[in-house]
Structures are given as C-alpha cells and as structure tokens.
Design a protein around this motif. Sequence first.
Motif, mmCIF file in Angstrom:
data_model
loop_
_atom_site.group_PDB
_atom_site.id
_atom_site.type_symbol
_atom_site.label_atom_id
_atom_site.label_comp_id
_atom_site.label_asym_id
_atom_site.label_seq_id
_atom_site.Cartn_x
_atom_site.Cartn_y
_atom_site.Cartn_z
ATOM 1 N N TYR A 159 0.779 -1.305 -0.288
ATOM 2 C CA TYR A 159 -0.439 -0.151 -0.045
ATOM 3 C C TYR A 159 0.963 1.327 -0.205
ATOM 4 O O TYR A 159 1.706 1.213 0.917
ATOM 5 C CB TYR A 159 -1.156 0.125 1.377
ATOM 6 C CG TYR A 159 -1.719 -0.751 1.471
ATOM 7 C CD1 TYR A 159 -1.713 -2.174 0.534
ATOM 8 C CD2 TYR A 159 -2.640 -1.507 2.999
ATOM 9 C CE1 TYR A 159 -2.395 -3.129 1.346
ATOM 10 C CE2 TYR A 159 -3.360 -2.442 2.597
ATOM 11 C CZ TYR A 159 -3.463 -2.980 2.045
ATOM 12 O OH TYR A 159 -4.312 -4.086 2.377
ATOM 13 N N VAL A 160 0.528 2.193 -0.747
ATOM 14 C CA VAL A 160 1.419 3.455 -0.647
ATOM 15 C C VAL A 160 0.286 4.496 -0.872
ATOM 16 O O VAL A 160 -0.999 4.553 -1.445
ATOM 17 C CB VAL A 160 2.295 3.325 -2.177
ATOM 18 C CG1 VAL A 160 3.321 2.751 -1.645
ATOM 19 C CG2 VAL A 160 1.404 3.494 -3.349
ATOM 20 N N CYS A 161 0.845 5.939 -0.157
ATOM 21 C CA CYS A 161 -0.315 7.026 -0.656
ATOM 22 C C CYS A 161 -0.338 7.408 -1.951
ATOM 23 O O CYS A 161 0.850 7.233 -2.475
ATOM 24 C CB CYS A 161 0.096 7.804 0.381
ATOM 25 S SG CYS A 161 -0.261 7.752 2.005
ATOM 26 N N PRO A 188 -7.764 6.584 1.738
ATOM 27 C CA PRO A 188 -6.155 7.229 2.823
ATOM 28 C C PRO A 188 -6.250 7.439 4.044
ATOM 29 O O PRO A 188 -5.433 8.293 4.908
ATOM 30 C CB PRO A 188 -6.605 8.452 2.372
ATOM 31 C CG PRO A 188 -7.585 9.098 1.662
ATOM 32 C CD PRO A 188 -8.277 7.799 1.605
ATOM 33 N N VAL A 189 -7.559 6.431 4.804
ATOM 34 C CA VAL A 189 -7.023 7.001 6.134
ATOM 35 C C VAL A 189 -7.908 5.721 7.231
ATOM 36 O O VAL A 189 -8.638 5.083 6.387
ATOM 37 C CB VAL A 189 -8.354 8.258 6.780
ATOM 38 C CG1 VAL A 189 -10.082 7.969 5.913
ATOM 39 C CG2 VAL A 189 -8.779 8.353 8.065
ATOM 40 N N ALA A 196 -5.889 -1.010 10.657
ATOM 41 C CA ALA A 196 -4.206 -0.532 10.513
ATOM 42 C C ALA A 196 -3.746 -0.653 9.743
ATOM 43 O O ALA A 196 -3.022 -0.327 8.593
ATOM 44 C CB ALA A 196 -3.359 -0.520 11.956
ATOM 45 N N THR A 197 -4.631 -2.637 9.284
ATOM 46 C CA THR A 197 -3.433 -3.122 8.086
ATOM 47 C C THR A 197 -4.856 -3.405 7.132
ATOM 48 O O THR A 197 -4.254 -3.527 6.232
ATOM 49 C CB THR A 197 -3.451 -4.048 8.484
ATOM 50 O OG1 THR A 197 -4.718 -5.220 8.856
ATOM 51 C CG2 THR A 197 -2.684 -4.578 9.499
ATOM 52 N N VAL A 198 -5.486 -2.182 6.792
ATOM 53 C CA VAL A 198 -6.607 -2.139 5.973
ATOM 54 C C VAL A 198 -6.606 -1.390 4.793
ATOM 55 O O VAL A 198 -6.589 -1.086 3.399
ATOM 56 C CB VAL A 198 -8.148 -2.529 6.701
ATOM 57 C CG1 VAL A 198 -9.017 -2.600 5.551
ATOM 58 C CG2 VAL A 198 -8.167 -3.557 7.332
ATOM 59 N N PHE A 199 -6.565 -0.268 5.379
ATOM 60 C CA PHE A 199 -6.483 1.297 4.918
ATOM 61 C C PHE A 199 -5.231 1.755 5.089
ATOM 62 O O PHE A 199 -4.117 0.966 5.855
ATOM 63 C CB PHE A 199 -7.097 1.807 5.457
ATOM 64 C CG PHE A 199 -8.809 1.684 4.944
ATOM 65 C CD1 PHE A 199 -9.020 1.086 3.926
ATOM 66 C CD2 PHE A 199 -10.208 0.995 5.803
ATOM 67 C CE1 PHE A 199 -10.542 0.645 3.264
ATOM 68 C CE2 PHE A 199 -11.008 0.887 5.995
ATOM 69 C CZ PHE A 199 -11.631 0.363 4.983
ATOM 70 N N HIS A 222 -11.600 -2.700 -2.072
ATOM 71 C CA HIS A 222 -10.334 -2.995 -1.363
ATOM 72 C C HIS A 222 -11.493 -3.388 0.011
ATOM 73 O O HIS A 222 -10.869 -4.677 -0.192
ATOM 74 C CB HIS A 222 -9.189 -1.855 -0.373
ATOM 75 C CG HIS A 222 -8.607 -2.430 0.197
ATOM 76 N ND1 HIS A 222 -6.638 -3.158 -0.331
ATOM 77 C CD2 HIS A 222 -7.972 -1.941 1.044
ATOM 78 C CE1 HIS A 222 -6.618 -3.854 0.458
ATOM 79 N NE2 HIS A 222 -7.362 -2.823 1.408
ATOM 80 N N ASP A 223 -12.130 -3.015 0.744
ATOM 81 C CA ASP A 223 -12.560 -4.015 1.340
ATOM 82 C C ASP A 223 -13.954 -4.395 1.125
ATOM 83 O O ASP A 223 -14.665 -3.728 1.193
ATOM 84 C CB ASP A 223 -12.968 -3.131 3.094
ATOM 85 C CG ASP A 223 -13.206 -3.896 4.092
ATOM 86 O OD1 ASP A 223 -13.852 -5.162 3.800
ATOM 87 O OD2 ASP A 223 -12.937 -3.244 5.420
ATOM 88 N N HIS A 224 -13.621 -5.773 0.692
ATOM 89 C CA HIS A 224 -14.878 -6.638 -0.068
ATOM 90 C C HIS A 224 -15.872 -6.281 1.368
ATOM 91 O O HIS A 224 -17.465 -6.899 0.549
ATOM 92 C CB HIS A 224 -14.505 -7.688 -0.325
ATOM 93 C CG HIS A 224 -13.392 -7.790 -1.452
ATOM 94 N ND1 HIS A 224 -13.192 -9.289 -1.337
ATOM 95 C CD2 HIS A 224 -12.256 -6.285 -1.545
ATOM 96 C CE1 HIS A 224 -12.586 -8.865 -2.615
ATOM 97 N NE2 HIS A 224 -11.581 -7.718 -2.666
ATOM 98 N N SER A 225 -16.417 -6.033 2.202
ATOM 99 C CA SER A 225 -16.947 -5.990 3.042
ATOM 100 C C SER A 225 -17.938 -4.772 3.229
ATOM 101 O O SER A 225 -18.779 -4.925 4.297
ATOM 102 C CB SER A 225 -16.803 -6.436 4.362
ATOM 103 O OG SER A 225 -16.033 -6.068 5.212
ATOM 104 N N LEU A 226 -17.326 -3.280 2.883
ATOM 105 C CA LEU A 226 -18.096 -2.418 3.137
ATOM 106 C C LEU A 226 -18.321 -2.170 1.752
ATOM 107 O O LEU A 226 -18.407 -2.031 0.601
ATOM 108 C CB LEU A 226 -16.557 -1.306 3.477
ATOM 109 C CG LEU A 226 -16.612 -1.607 4.840
ATOM 110 C CD1 LEU A 226 -15.295 -0.218 4.376
ATOM 111 C CD2 LEU A 226 -17.229 -1.762 5.608
#
Length: 283
Positions: A159-161, A188-189, A196-199, A222-226
């Motif tokens: 992951y990179v900003c 980005p937050v 902490a390991t998701v975003f 990215h987060d398939h659950s959202l």
Amino acid sequence: MANRRTFIANTLTGIAGITLLPAINTFAAGHDRIERLAPKKLKLRFAICSDLHYGQEGTDFDQNAANIVKWMNEEHAANHLDRVIINGDLVHNRPDLLPVLKERFFDKIAVPYHTIPGNHDFADTAIWKKAFGYEDKYVIEQGDIAFVFANTADTKGVYVCPDNAFLKASFDKLTDKKMIFVILHIAPVQWLKEEATVFLDCPDTVKLLHSYPNIKAVFHGHDHSLDGVRYTDKLPHFFDSHTGGNWGTDYKGYRIVEVSDDNQVYTYQVNASRNPNLNANKF
C-alpha cells in the motif's frame, strides 16, 4: 464478515465526525424505486465497481468477469450510463492477465470504461499504460464535472499513499469545475485502530481532499465487506462491495451515481446478484 460490519457500524456511531450511514430502500425491488427518487433529467450517470480478482484460484473468475459486462450493459440499456469505473484489484496477483481481461471482457462494455490499479494488480504506470493505454493516475472531464484517479499500491502489492503532487496539480487545474469525484482504491484514512492493516494513513492526502470545496466525494474499493459511506469531516467516502474474490459481502454488486442538472448527487448500492438497492444517500 457480517459480524465485523456490525462491529464497525456500532463503533462508528460513537465517534464524532465519522458516520457509517445505514442502508435505506434495502428491500426496494429493481430500478423503479430509484427512478421515482432520482431527477428525471441527469447531466451524469455512472456505475462504479471494484475487486474482481480475476485469476484467483478457487473462484469462478471468468463468470464474475462476464457478470460485470452483463450488469453494466443491462444497466445502460435500462437507464443509460455515461461511463463505468472499475476501481482496482481487477486481477489477483497476475498483472499478465490485465490485457486478457481487457480484451475478453471489459472491451465488451457498451459505454466508456476507466480503470485504476489496486494492490492485487501489482501495477505501476508502465504496466497500466501497456495494458490499457493510459497511466495509473489521470483525469477525466465531462462538462463541468471531473474525475481524478490515482494509484494506491506498488508492483509488489504494498500500500502506498497516492501521488499528492499529482493530486494537487490536478485539483488546481479543476477549480472551475462544479464537482470533482476522486477515485482511490485504498482509502487514505484509518477510521478504527483495528483497521491499521486495511487502509492507508495519509494525512496529507486527506488534507488535500478537504482543501477543495468542489471535491464532492471519494470512491474506494479494497475492503469487500464495505458497501456504504464513511466521512472525513463532511467529505463522504463511498464503498461498493466487490464483484469477485472469495470474501466480503454475501452479495456481489456495484454502485450507481447520478448527478442532476441542478448538481444534486444521488448514489445507491446495487445488489446485482439479488436485486435490492442498498445504502442509498443524497448529498
């Protein structure tokens, strides 16, 4: 994943300035309900989906890719789409499959489509340009509306900003636009310590996003659950579930965004595998 989503929703309720809105019209059938709510005359209507993970072992990735084409073309036939956005993780750790995915599936989408890498695409500017003919950060304009896309991962999946210099330069050139939609696969937050390991934690990016009043919303995968919305201050960050992979919401789906002639924005999540519309918001 349902338990995790419930935990997040309950936790965010007590955090000032951050909201995960509940779904509304969850049991509305088909698109009739949406057409009654949305303005009849629109200046823009687009679909956004993410996280196909084409090539992931143990998944029916060919069928999932075919479903995206089917869903987008049916959506366009029913109520016109100006464009489709595919927001990252198109493939699963196999950048060599990107041109295959493009030629076999995405090129059959009946409207212009735009892509951006996710962490599982293992892609940079050169890889993306070779596969799609454009870079991994770019701007699309449609009248007085603009889209700004930027990569949030490297060729190893780290992951990179996003490139903040690119974002600022783009936003500065678009100050005359009525609204800007920003497309970033990874948010980005970090709303919760548990994530902490998701975003990503990119305070300079968030500051930039808050510095331009015509930035209307940010869209993430990215987060398939959202499949709903969260906020940084008053800026909404929308998620759209997933279209493939082996985890996430029980359904696979995508998000529709409609902009009226008077610049009202209406967005809702479509449960493409079971039809109800989810997480409808007007902002």
